[in-house]
Motif scaffolding. Structure first.
Motif, PDB file in Angstrom:
ATOM      1  N   ASN A   1       7.455  23.173  26.698  1.00 50.46           N
ATOM      2  CA  ASN A   1       8.041  24.256  26.122  1.00 50.46           C
ATOM      3  C   ASN A   1       8.285  23.840  24.727  1.00 50.46           C
ATOM      4  O   ASN A   1       9.053  22.866  24.455  1.00 50.46           O
ATOM      5  CB  ASN A   1       9.347  24.797  26.674  1.00 50.46           C
ATOM      6  N   LYS A   2       8.025  24.770  23.596  1.00 51.46           N
ATOM      7  CA  LYS A   2       8.324  24.230  22.211  1.00 51.46           C
ATOM      8  C   LYS A   2       9.898  24.403  22.042  1.00 51.46           C
ATOM      9  O   LYS A   2      10.662  24.959  22.954  1.00 51.46           O
ATOM     10  CB  LYS A   2       7.939  25.392  21.332  1.00 51.46           C
ATOM     11  N   ALA A   3      10.229  23.514  21.411  1.00 47.45           N
ATOM     12  CA  ALA A   3      11.806  23.642  20.973  1.00 47.45           C
ATOM     13  C   ALA A   3      11.806  24.472  19.608  1.00 47.45           C
ATOM     14  O   ALA A   3      11.533  23.987  18.478  1.00 47.45           O
ATOM     15  CB  ALA A   3      12.341  22.007  20.390  1.00 47.45           C
ATOM     16  N   GLY A   4      12.565  25.621  19.893  1.00 43.59           N
ATOM     17  CA  GLY A   4      12.465  26.601  18.953  1.00 43.59           C
ATOM     18  C   GLY A   4      11.027  27.226  18.609  1.00 43.59           C
ATOM     19  O   GLY A   4      10.365  27.461  19.642  1.00 43.59           O
ATOM     20  N   ASN A   5      11.089  27.425  17.524  1.00 35.84           N
ATOM     21  CA  ASN A   5       9.548  28.225  17.145  1.00 35.84           C
ATOM     22  C   ASN A   5       9.055  27.626  15.904  1.00 35.84           C
ATOM     23  O   ASN A   5       9.023  28.346  14.734  1.00 35.84           O
ATOM     24  CB  ASN A   5       9.842  29.473  16.829  1.00 35.84           C
ATOM     25  N   PRO A   6       8.531  26.489  16.028  1.00 30.28           N
ATOM     26  CA  PRO A   6       7.963  25.864  14.697  1.00 30.28           C
ATOM     27  C   PRO A   6       6.863  26.597  14.243  1.00 30.28           C
ATOM     28  O   PRO A   6       6.133  27.113  15.008  1.00 30.28           O
ATOM     29  CB  PRO A   6       7.534  24.376  15.061  1.00 30.28           C
ATOM     30  N   THR A   7       6.615  26.518  12.773  1.00 26.65           N
ATOM     31  CA  THR A   7       5.339  27.240  12.224  1.00 26.65           C
ATOM     32  C   THR A   7       4.466  26.481  11.380  1.00 26.65           C
ATOM     33  O   THR A   7       4.672  25.116  11.402  1.00 26.65           O
ATOM     34  CB  THR A   7       5.978  28.058  11.043  1.00 26.65           C
ATOM     35  N   VAL A   8       3.655  27.056  10.976  1.00 22.48           N
ATOM     36  CA  VAL A   8       2.642  26.046  10.028  1.00 22.48           C
ATOM     37  C   VAL A   8       3.511  25.796   9.011  1.00 22.48           C
ATOM     38  O   VAL A   8       4.187  26.374   8.504  1.00 22.48           O
ATOM     39  CB  VAL A   8       1.475  27.034   9.423  1.00 22.48           C
ATOM     40  N   SER A   9       3.202  24.344   8.625  1.00 20.65           N
ATOM     41  CA  SER A   9       3.836  23.831   7.696  1.00 20.65           C
ATOM     42  C   SER A   9       2.884  23.219   6.656  1.00 20.65           C
ATOM     43  O   SER A   9       1.804  22.436   6.806  1.00 20.65           O
ATOM     44  CB  SER A   9       5.024  22.649   8.183  1.00 20.65           C
ATOM     45  N   GLU A  10       3.376  23.184   5.257  1.00 23.76           N
ATOM     46  CA  GLU A  10       2.763  22.292   4.043  1.00 23.76           C
ATOM     47  C   GLU A  10       3.411  21.109   4.159  1.00 23.76           C
ATOM     48  O   GLU A  10       4.708  20.911   3.669  1.00 23.76           O
ATOM     49  CB  GLU A  10       2.758  22.960   2.875  1.00 23.76           C
TER      50      GLU A  10
ATOM     51  N   LEU B   1       0.787  -1.275   0.092  1.00 23.77           N
ATOM     52  CA  LEU B   1      -0.047  -0.044  -0.167  1.00 23.77           C
ATOM     53  C   LEU B   1       0.984   1.226   0.059  1.00 23.77           C
ATOM     54  O   LEU B   1       1.913   1.100   0.658  1.00 23.77           O
ATOM     55  CB  LEU B   1      -0.954   0.091   1.252  1.00 23.77           C
ATOM     56  N   LEU B   2       0.336   2.325  -0.845  1.00 26.04           N
ATOM     57  CA  LEU B   2       0.865   3.521  -0.425  1.00 26.04           C
ATOM     58  C   LEU B   2      -0.023   4.432   0.250  1.00 26.04           C
ATOM     59  O   LEU B   2      -1.129   4.698  -0.305  1.00 26.04           O
ATOM     60  CB  LEU B   2       1.312   4.261  -1.888  1.00 26.04           C
ATOM     61  N   GLN B   3       0.490   4.612   1.361  1.00 29.42           N
ATOM     62  CA  GLN B   3      -0.509   5.862   2.338  1.00 29.42           C
ATOM     63  C   GLN B   3       0.278   7.169   2.129  1.00 29.42           C
ATOM     64  O   GLN B   3       1.246   7.505   2.500  1.00 29.42           O
ATOM     65  CB  GLN B   3      -0.356   5.200   3.659  1.00 29.42           C
ATOM     66  N   LYS B   4      -0.800   8.102   1.985  1.00 31.19           N
ATOM     67  CA  LYS B   4      -0.150   9.597   1.499  1.00 31.19           C
ATOM     68  C   LYS B   4      -0.969  10.634   2.758  1.00 31.19           C
ATOM     69  O   LYS B   4      -2.106  10.409   2.888  1.00 31.19           O
ATOM     70  CB  LYS B   4      -0.502   9.969   0.199  1.00 31.19           C
ATOM     71  N   PHE B   5      -0.221  11.385   3.107  1.00 31.05           N
ATOM     72  CA  PHE B   5      -0.779  12.604   3.677  1.00 31.05           C
ATOM     73  C   PHE B   5      -0.226  13.979   2.935  1.00 31.05           C
ATOM     74  O   PHE B   5       0.756  14.035   2.691  1.00 31.05           O
ATOM     75  CB  PHE B   5      -0.343  12.538   5.004  1.00 31.05           C
ATOM     76  N   GLU B   6      -1.166  14.854   2.524  1.00 28.99           N
ATOM     77  CA  GLU B   6      -0.996  16.090   2.080  1.00 28.99           C
ATOM     78  C   GLU B   6      -2.007  17.051   2.672  1.00 28.99           C
ATOM     79  O   GLU B   6      -3.052  17.099   2.596  1.00 28.99           O
ATOM     80  CB  GLU B   6      -1.371  15.998   0.416  1.00 28.99           C
ATOM     81  N   GLY B   7      -1.464  18.192   3.267  1.00 28.71           N
ATOM     82  CA  GLY B   7      -2.267  19.171   4.027  1.00 28.71           C
ATOM     83  C   GLY B   7      -1.364  20.147   4.842  1.00 28.71           C
ATOM     84  O   GLY B   7       0.018  20.066   4.753  1.00 28.71           O
ATOM     85  N   THR B   8      -1.919  21.099   5.610  1.00 29.93           N
ATOM     86  CA  THR B   8      -1.400  21.762   6.155  1.00 29.93           C
ATOM     87  C   THR B   8      -1.396  21.534   7.706  1.00 29.93           C
ATOM     88  O   THR B   8      -2.629  21.028   8.129  1.00 29.93           O
ATOM     89  CB  THR B   8      -2.359  23.251   5.984  1.00 29.93           C
ATOM     90  N   VAL B   9      -0.212  21.778   8.294  1.00 32.72           N
ATOM     91  CA  VAL B   9      -0.198  21.007   9.691  1.00 32.72           C
ATOM     92  C   VAL B   9       0.172  22.136  10.526  1.00 32.72           C
ATOM     93  O   VAL B   9       1.282  23.170  10.347  1.00 32.72           O
ATOM     94  CB  VAL B   9       0.995  20.059   9.893  1.00 32.72           C
ATOM     95  N   GLN B  10      -0.252  22.335  11.578  1.00 36.62           N
ATOM     96  CA  GLN B  10      -0.134  23.366  12.841  1.00 36.62           C
ATOM     97  C   GLN B  10       1.188  23.036  13.344  1.00 36.62           C
ATOM     98  O   GLN B  10       1.478  21.935  13.465  1.00 36.62           O
ATOM     99  CB  GLN B  10      -1.122  23.527  13.599  1.00 36.62           C
ATOM    100  N   PRO B  11       1.628  24.150  14.088  1.00 33.48           N
ATOM    101  CA  PRO B  11       2.785  23.747  15.043  1.00 33.48           C
ATOM    102  C   PRO B  11       2.390  22.856  16.127  1.00 33.48           C
ATOM    103  O   PRO B  11       1.470  22.864  16.877  1.00 33.48           O
ATOM    104  CB  PRO B  11       3.234  25.078  15.543  1.00 33.48           C
TER     105      PRO B  11
END
Length: 413
Positions: A394-403, A255-265
């Motif tokens: 506490n966040k490690a650094g400052n991750p942002t919204v990612s595609e 199987l090929l399982q895919k995810f494509e989308g916007t991900v929050q920090p």
């Protein structure tokens, strides 16, 4: 798709499916295609296939296209002046070809096809279909394709296994090779599984088993015909599949399982999601567009049984660790047998990045379902400052919204 209208056991000729080549139509019934077609320049062959045509006076009865003779828009076309050899691989989306199907090929030791300089169609189009005999297993073992840069980036390849109506495998060739952003400067490179031998050519040698039939289609994601497209697919009969010395059962399915989308920090992404059953996680690729590099703080976890509680098994202490590097890939891009880092671009607009990882040398088998989870960034323990073992902190650094685009190849049985 029109039905096949004559039995192969009584007559060699069939009317293929609309839009299908004769190789595809004959392959569907377990036969090879014979390029020679004899109509005696009459409509008798069409009538024997259940098609009642009226002769036209516009010249359409003369052979003029590689997909002739055939039936299109209610008209029988191209049945006069046929050359000695018709091209088995040709197709036209509006035409049902008259095909000459020959010997049984369900027990061929190897099989496949190649298409040279065709248009990558806006309509989904079959380029290969093959049926295997009962109690045998076919294994697709090779894929290669090339086209113009825009064309290869928009190409979509689907594998329909054992009569599926929704394909188990649906991919873009770049992403299947862990390349996210159409890089050409890194070619040539390759492993035994994936690679690029040209700036616009990609291959993979994933082992894709089937027990009845395989149907492979191509399409442009732009939904319009594009470029000059070349493709080769190939397979073998009864070839055992072994990963890290472990033979897979005969009923294994890829199987090929895919995810494509916007991900929050700090959001979690299930890159592999198999709720029940047994199998083997084989490979992953991850493609990211983000505001900065801090998404790389995210850790990979596996959970088997499927509902195992956090943190499950920690697969990495950061994203770059999973791909066998460290310190935000400070040594630069690489393509190695087990893992590779195929792209990084940093600008004022943000970061784009991609990588691949195989689990052949360190297999990830499971027997009660499996989740493989990645996080967009991560948190630090407020006391120890350790990472990956806390869901809040506490966040490690400052991750942002990612595609995110994730490909996960997993065998199940």
């Amino acid at each position: 798709m029109l039905p096949i209208l004559a039995s192969i056991t009584t007559v060699a000729y069939i009317l293929g499916g609309r839009g299908d080549s004769c190789s595809v139509s004959c392959g569907r019934i377990g036969r090879s295609c014979i390029p020679k077609i004899e109509t005696n320049e009459t409509l008798a062959l069409f009538k024997s296939l259940g098609i009642d045509c009226t002769p036209q006076k516009d010249g359409s009865d003369s052979w003029s296209k590689a997909e002739h003779p055939g039936y299109t828009h209610g008209v029988c076309v191209g049945f006069n002046n046929i050359p000695d050899e018709a091209r088995c691989e040709s197709y036209d989306w509006a035409t049902s070809r008259v095909c000459n199907c020959g010997d049984d090929n369900t027990k061929r030791p190897h099989f496949g096809t190649g298409h040279s300089g065709v248009k990558l169609p806006g309509n989904e189009t079959a380029i290969f279909e093959h049926t295997v005999a009962p109690n045998t297993v076919g294994v697709m073992s090779h894929f290669w394709a090339t086209c113009t840069a825009d064309c290869i980036q928009s190409s979509r390849i689907r594998y329909y296994i054992d009569g599926e109506t929704t394909p188990s495998i649906d991919y873009n060739p770049l992403r299947a090779s862990g390349v996210g952003f159409n890089d050409t400067a890194i070619a040539p490179w390759g492993t035994k599984w994936i690679g690029s031998g040209s700036k616009r050519a990609y291959f993979h040698n994933f082992k894709i088993p089937f027990t009845k039939s395989i149907r492979i289609t191509i399409q442009s994601d732009t939904l319009r015909d594009q470029g000059s497209f070349y493709i080769i697919v190939r397979g073998v009969l009864n070839a055992p599949i072994t990963i890290s010395g472990v033979p897979l059962p005969s009923n294994a399915k890829l199987l090929l399982q895919k995810f494509e989308g916007t991900v929050q920090p700090l959001e979690w992404v299930n890159v592999t999601d198999v709720p029940t059953g047994s199998g083997l996680h084989f490979a992953s690729s991850l493609i990211v567009k983000s505001g900065n590099m801090n998404f790389l703080e995210g850790c990979y976890h596996s959970y088997t049984p499927y509902n195992e509680v956090f943190p499950g098994t920690l697969l990495s202490t950061g994203t770059e660790d999973y791909f066998d590097s460290a310190w935000y890939f400070d040594a630069g891009e690489f393509q190695m047998p087990v893992s590779g880092f195929t792209h990084l671009n940093k600008s004022s607009a943000g970061v784009t990045w991609s990588a691949y990882r195989f689990h052949e040398m360190d297999p990830l088998p499971f027997d009660s379902g499996l989740r493989v989870v990645w996080r967009n960034g991560d948190v630090l323990d407020p006391v120890t400052h350790a990472k990956c073992y806390n869901q809040a902190g506490n966040k490690a650094g400052n991750p942002t919204v990612s595609e995110i685009i994730s490909y996960s190849w997993v065998y199940v049985w």
